[in-house]
Design a protein around this motif. Structure first.
Motif, PDB file in Angstrom:
ATOM      1  N   ALA A   1      22.714  44.454 -14.866  1.00 11.98           N
ATOM      2  CA  ALA A   1      24.116  45.468 -14.759  1.00 11.98           C
ATOM      3  C   ALA A   1      23.775  46.746 -14.079  1.00 11.98           C
ATOM      4  O   ALA A   1      24.716  47.282 -13.337  1.00 11.98           O
ATOM      5  CB  ALA A   1      24.374  45.575 -16.212  1.00 11.98           C
TER       6      ALA A   1
ATOM      7  N   VAL B   1      28.729  46.068 -17.294  1.00 13.63           N
ATOM      8  CA  VAL B   1      29.564  47.263 -16.891  1.00 13.63           C
ATOM      9  C   VAL B   1      30.855  47.234 -17.095  1.00 13.63           C
ATOM     10  O   VAL B   1      31.471  46.270 -16.765  1.00 13.63           O
ATOM     11  CB  VAL B   1      29.242  47.077 -15.191  1.00 13.63           C
TER      12      VAL B   1
ATOM     13  N   VAL C   1      27.277  51.449 -17.511  1.00  9.61           N
ATOM     14  CA  VAL C   1      26.422  50.219 -17.663  1.00  9.61           C
ATOM     15  C   VAL C   1      26.405  50.382 -19.465  1.00  9.61           C
ATOM     16  O   VAL C   1      26.354  51.648 -19.915  1.00  9.61           O
ATOM     17  CB  VAL C   1      24.978  50.421 -17.350  1.00  9.61           C
TER      18      VAL C   1
ATOM     19  N   GLU D   1      20.371  43.780 -18.713  1.00  9.94           N
ATOM     20  CA  GLU D   1      20.662  45.211 -18.553  1.00  9.94           C
ATOM     21  C   GLU D   1      20.293  45.506 -17.178  1.00  9.94           C
ATOM     22  O   GLU D   1      21.078  46.315 -16.770  1.00  9.94           O
ATOM     23  CB  GLU D   1      19.922  45.656 -19.588  1.00  9.94           C
TER      24      GLU D   1
END
Length: 280
Positions: free
Chosen positions: A103, A239, A205, A100
């Motif tokens: 991204a 993404v 994202v 995460e």
């Protein structure tokens, strides 16, 4: 003694689950090497076919606030839009469980902020240890997965995080560099909203699964306020950078650039709660 043993076993189960998820990520990473070699030829053929079937046009669009604006090249057709100026960052080897934040780093780079993924993960992302216990009513209690990364993203035993942790990380960084941009989270977002953002040149994202495969069986625990923290071994962050009538294009921290069917993407995105983060 039985209570302590039960708690210990529960923690072992969860840590084991984290490990299983990370073994899965490692397998996916190994598969990527061989897949990229065969996909190169396939993608070249696909590009030729796409050019024949759909007339496309490159445009330069202004993205972001006037005080923090960039000009990005997008490729538009009657059926959708692709962001062509988007550089992909892989999470391995430095952040085996930091999908995460990797991204989010891609998106920050896209907007012209040259920060690296490790700095974002270690200096800006809020983190908490993976500690669990049983409440008096027998529920497994644990950390706030939504607003913190659980564990260490530089380790295979790290877990995942929700949109709150990524928004905090991005906004801490943007404040440090004096940017007027801010990160914002959306939940239960509709896919059409994401496609509108892509049309405007804004990457998103997204909370999804590894390689957009069907989500594995979920598990979880409760945080102090009683909210249930759900996760799965193949949960992932990536993404969204393009779409057309039938497919979406995703910048994936493990698989690089992938194309999947819109139906599968929209299914997985909904299963992850329609969660996403944008800069605005």
């Amino acid at each position: 003694m039985k209570k302590i043993t039960a708690i210990t076993l529960a923690v072992v189960v969860f840590i084991g689950g984290f490990g299983a998820g990370n073994i899965y990520r490692s397998i996916c990473k190994a598969e990527t090497v061989s897949q990229k070699e065969t996909e190169t030829e396939d993608s070249e053929e696909t590009l030729v076919q796409d050019d024949m079937e759909t007339e496309t046009q490159s445009e330069t669009v202004a993205v972001g606030l006037e005080s923090a604006q960039i000009f990005a090249e997008v490729k538009k057709s009657d059926s959708g839009t692709q962001l062509t100026d988007f550089d992909i960052i892989e999470q391995y080897p430095e952040l085996p469980t930091g999908c995460e934040i990797t991204a989010m780093t891609m998106v920050l780079n896209y907007y012209g902020y040259q920060v690296n993924k490790v700095t974002m993960a270690l200096d800006y992302m809020p983190k908490v240890q993976a500690e669990f216990y049983r409440s008096e009513d027998g529920r497994l209690m644990g950390p706030d997965l939504e607003n913190f990364f659980v564990g260490d993203p530089t380790e295979e035993t790290g877990c995942i995080c929700g949109t709150g942790a990524i928004v905090t990380a991005a906004n801490r960084y943007l404040a440090d560099v004096g940017s007027d941009l801010t990160a914002a989270a959306m939940k239960n977002a509709q896919p059409e909203k994401l496609y509108d953002l892509i049309d405007q040149g804004a990457p998103v994202v997204i909370w999804c699964t590894i390689n957009m495969e069907d989500r594995a069986e979920t598990d979880g625990w409760y945080r102090e306020d009683g909210t249930y923290m759900e996760w799965s071994t193949n949960d992932h962050g990536a993404v969204l950078i393009g779409y057309d009538e039938d497919t979406v294009t995703v910048a994936d921290p493990i698989y690089n650039r992938i194309t999947v069917s819109r139906d599968q993407f929209e299914k997985i995105f909904a299963e992850r709660g329609g969660q996403c983060v944008i800069l605005q």
